[in-house]
Design a protein around this motif. Structure first.
Motif, short mmCIF file in Angstrom:
data_model
loop_
_atom_site.label_atom_id
_atom_site.label_comp_id
_atom_site.label_asym_id
_atom_site.label_seq_id
_atom_site.Cartn_x
_atom_site.Cartn_y
_atom_site.Cartn_z
N SER A 246 -16.17 27.29 -91.27
CA SER A 246 -16.96 26.18 -91.78
C SER A 246 -16.58 24.95 -90.98
O SER A 246 -15.56 24.33 -91.19
CB SER A 246 -16.65 25.95 -93.24
N ARG A 247 -17.43 24.67 -90.04
CA ARG A 247 -17.13 23.63 -89.07
C ARG A 247 -16.72 22.32 -89.73
O ARG A 247 -17.25 21.90 -90.72
CB ARG A 247 -18.32 23.41 -88.17
N GLY A 248 -15.78 21.70 -89.08
CA GLY A 248 -15.24 20.40 -89.42
C GLY A 248 -15.82 19.70 -90.61
O GLY A 248 -15.45 19.96 -91.73
N LYS A 249 -16.74 18.83 -90.40
CA LYS A 249 -17.41 18.20 -91.51
C LYS A 249 -16.45 17.41 -92.35
O LYS A 249 -15.35 17.82 -92.62
CB LYS A 249 -18.03 19.27 -92.39
N ILE A 250 -16.86 16.31 -92.77
CA ILE A 250 -16.01 15.51 -93.63
C ILE A 250 -16.17 15.99 -95.04
O ILE A 250 -17.28 16.06 -95.56
CB ILE A 250 -16.40 14.04 -93.54
N ARG A 251 -15.07 16.34 -95.58
CA ARG A 251 -15.20 16.90 -96.91
C ARG A 251 -15.54 15.85 -97.94
O ARG A 251 -14.94 14.82 -97.98
CB ARG A 251 -13.90 17.57 -97.32
N SER B 57 -15.18 14.33 -81.02
CA SER B 57 -16.64 14.48 -80.91
C SER B 57 -17.02 15.96 -80.77
O SER B 57 -18.01 16.41 -81.35
CB SER B 57 -17.17 13.68 -79.73
N LEU B 58 -16.21 16.71 -80.02
CA LEU B 58 -16.50 18.14 -79.88
C LEU B 58 -16.23 18.88 -81.18
O LEU B 58 -16.90 19.87 -81.49
CB LEU B 58 -15.67 18.73 -78.74
N ALA B 59 -15.26 18.38 -81.92
CA ALA B 59 -14.97 19.00 -83.22
C ALA B 59 -16.12 18.77 -84.18
O ALA B 59 -16.54 19.67 -84.91
CB ALA B 59 -13.67 18.44 -83.79
N MET B 60 -16.66 17.55 -84.15
CA MET B 60 -17.80 17.25 -85.02
C MET B 60 -19.02 18.08 -84.60
O MET B 60 -19.87 18.40 -85.43
CB MET B 60 -18.17 15.77 -84.93
N ALA B 61 -19.09 18.38 -83.32
CA ALA B 61 -20.21 19.16 -82.82
C ALA B 61 -20.02 20.65 -83.07
O ALA B 61 -20.86 21.45 -82.71
CB ALA B 61 -20.41 18.90 -81.33
N GLY B 62 -18.88 20.99 -83.66
CA GLY B 62 -18.67 22.38 -84.04
C GLY B 62 -18.16 23.26 -82.93
O GLY B 62 -18.24 24.47 -83.00
N ILE B 75 -13.70 27.20 -81.29
CA ILE B 75 -14.38 28.02 -82.30
C ILE B 75 -15.79 28.35 -81.89
O ILE B 75 -16.46 29.13 -82.54
CB ILE B 75 -14.39 27.32 -83.68
N SER B 76 -16.28 27.74 -80.84
CA SER B 76 -17.59 28.09 -80.31
C SER B 76 -17.63 27.68 -78.85
O SER B 76 -17.04 26.67 -78.48
CB SER B 76 -18.70 27.38 -81.08
N ARG B 77 -18.28 28.48 -78.07
CA ARG B 77 -18.27 28.17 -76.64
C ARG B 77 -19.45 27.33 -76.23
O ARG B 77 -19.56 26.94 -75.08
CB ARG B 77 -18.22 29.46 -75.83
#
Lengths: 251, 251
Positions: A246-251, B57-62, B75-77
């Motif tokens: 479950s990608r990052g996202k602000i909880r 920013s890459l984390a927010m982008a998943g 977690i994703s390429r």
DNA sequence: AGTCCAAATTGGTCAGACCAGCTTGGCTTT
DNA sequence: AAAGCCAAGCTGGTCTGACCAATTTGGACT
């Protein structure tokens, strides 16, 4: 600055991001400028880098817009439902998109198609018949048929979109499963008839007929897909949970 | 560290983010850990805060997942955007594709739209008015309006296509030229009216009206584009130099 | 009154430092 | 020798303070 000894389940920029979001929803209008980063840092009792990370996260979420050397502006009062996570849409979404686009492509192809295009379509059809006669699937020729149709529009953007949708479909795991678990032979005559109908309508330069033929074809695909997915769901209904992160996202 | 005296079209964390993304796509597997922030900073010749913003920013982008006191993991390429890379065709082709797709998106949005969607559309409209009142172009809010509309369909594939087309359009050199050489002010009232008409039709849950309103809007854009390209071709059509991409927002 | 330039403001970036939790490897204990 | 344990080291998280460049603004000059 003091820390929270009890528990730090969140990174502090997330807390700040939520406070900023709350602040905006409470008393900011769209377009309004936020206080300077330095002031926000002072207000929330954190350092500027933390405020920057919070702002960046809200900007990525589509709530804020940073204009260099000017300020941070509100562009939405609610966080956008992550625009980015449209990575893996299902085959039905994909098919719906095709249903919107491909009939119109067929119609345009009927208007703009040249003899060369018709020849290529006929070729793809012939190849499809051949492959079916060999007892093989005709994915390649099927793909080619739709691509030539898109190319007939003379519009590179449409070709690109059409290709993307096709690839996304064939590369989807579900599609592969269906190919493995179903008797595709039963459908082959239908696919062939569909393509022939499209071809004839295009060659006859009848846009309306071409569009309808394509719509019918895609409806048939949808029906087959639904049947397959129904049959599959009976086999193993478990393990459908999505263990994907479950990608990052602000909880 | 050296700076770039000529021009800095992007914030440096965006450059670093792209380089990290490229690095991952080139030689990282899912689950693998990235080098420490300090090392990445040294590698890319930037400071740690910059690397942190890129990672965030890459984390927010998943694409990445940050685990405190442990490391950053893939977690994703693939990054969310540019699923379809649409490049290499003119703005008219792009616009034709939009003319096929967006009216239908508007129609579906009129059927499936929720209150939350309407609220977001209204926000985008409000922002557009505000930006125009400030004497600025409203690219951001314009984009957002169309994206929210696409999201209203609940179909990720459509959102993705819509977004790709938009980006391809705004990033095309010709589009930029037009923005620079034309009096866009004259068109603003029209854009605003168009969007308002679409919004009203969608909110009234009238698919046909929504579709027509969108068609009219895109026709207006096409007309403006034709006029601009006609005016420009008189000046000079050569000099297709590719200046550093000053992404959107002018004046 | 209009124009123009310089100072103030603001985001962008950098450097170095310290903290707290996770990891690891060596050491002690059994 | 194997198992458990603990401290040193990494690593991300955060803070401070500083300088830069672009924008904005307000006053000085024409």
């Amino acid at each position: 600055m003091l820390h929270d000894p009890p528990s730090k389940p969140e990174r502090s920029f997330e807390i700040v991001a939520r406070r900023i979001a709350a602040m905006i929803q409470a008393s900011y209008r769209i377009g309004q400028r936020l206080p300077a980063e330095r002031d926000l840092a002072k207000t929330f009792g954190v350092s500027r880098p933390t405020v920057r990370e919070a702002i960046l996260s809200l900007a990525m979420a589509g709530m804020l817009k940073v204009r260099s050397n000017s300020g941070v502006y509100v562009i939405s009062r609610q966080e956008a439902p992550d625009v980015h996570k449209l990575e893996g849409f299902g085959p039905f979404e994909n098919l719906e998109a095709r249903q919107l686009i491909e009939p119109q492509i067929a119609a345009i192809a009927a208007q703009r198609g040249t003899e060369a295009i018709f020849a290529q379509l006929a070729e793809a059809l012939a190849m499809m018949r051949w492959e079916h006669a060999q007892g093989r699937e005709a994915d390649t020729s099927d793909h080619r048929f739709h691509m030539v149709l898109a190319e007939a529009t003379g519009n590179g953007a449409l070709v690109s979109i059409s290709d993307s949708l096709w690839r996304a479909q064939t590369e989807s795991g579900i599609w592969q499963e269906i190919h493995n678990h179903m008797q595709m032979e039963d459908y082959r005559p239908m696919w062939r008839r569909d393509h022939e109908a499209i071809f004839e309508a295009v060659q006859a330069r009848n846009p309306r007929k071409a569009s309808l033929a394509m719509t019918r074809h895609l409806n048939n695909i949808r029906d087959a897909l639904m049947e397959a997915s129904k049959a599959k769901s009976m086999a193993k209904s478990t393990a459908t949970t999505k263990p994907t992160i479950s990608r990052g996202k602000i909880r």
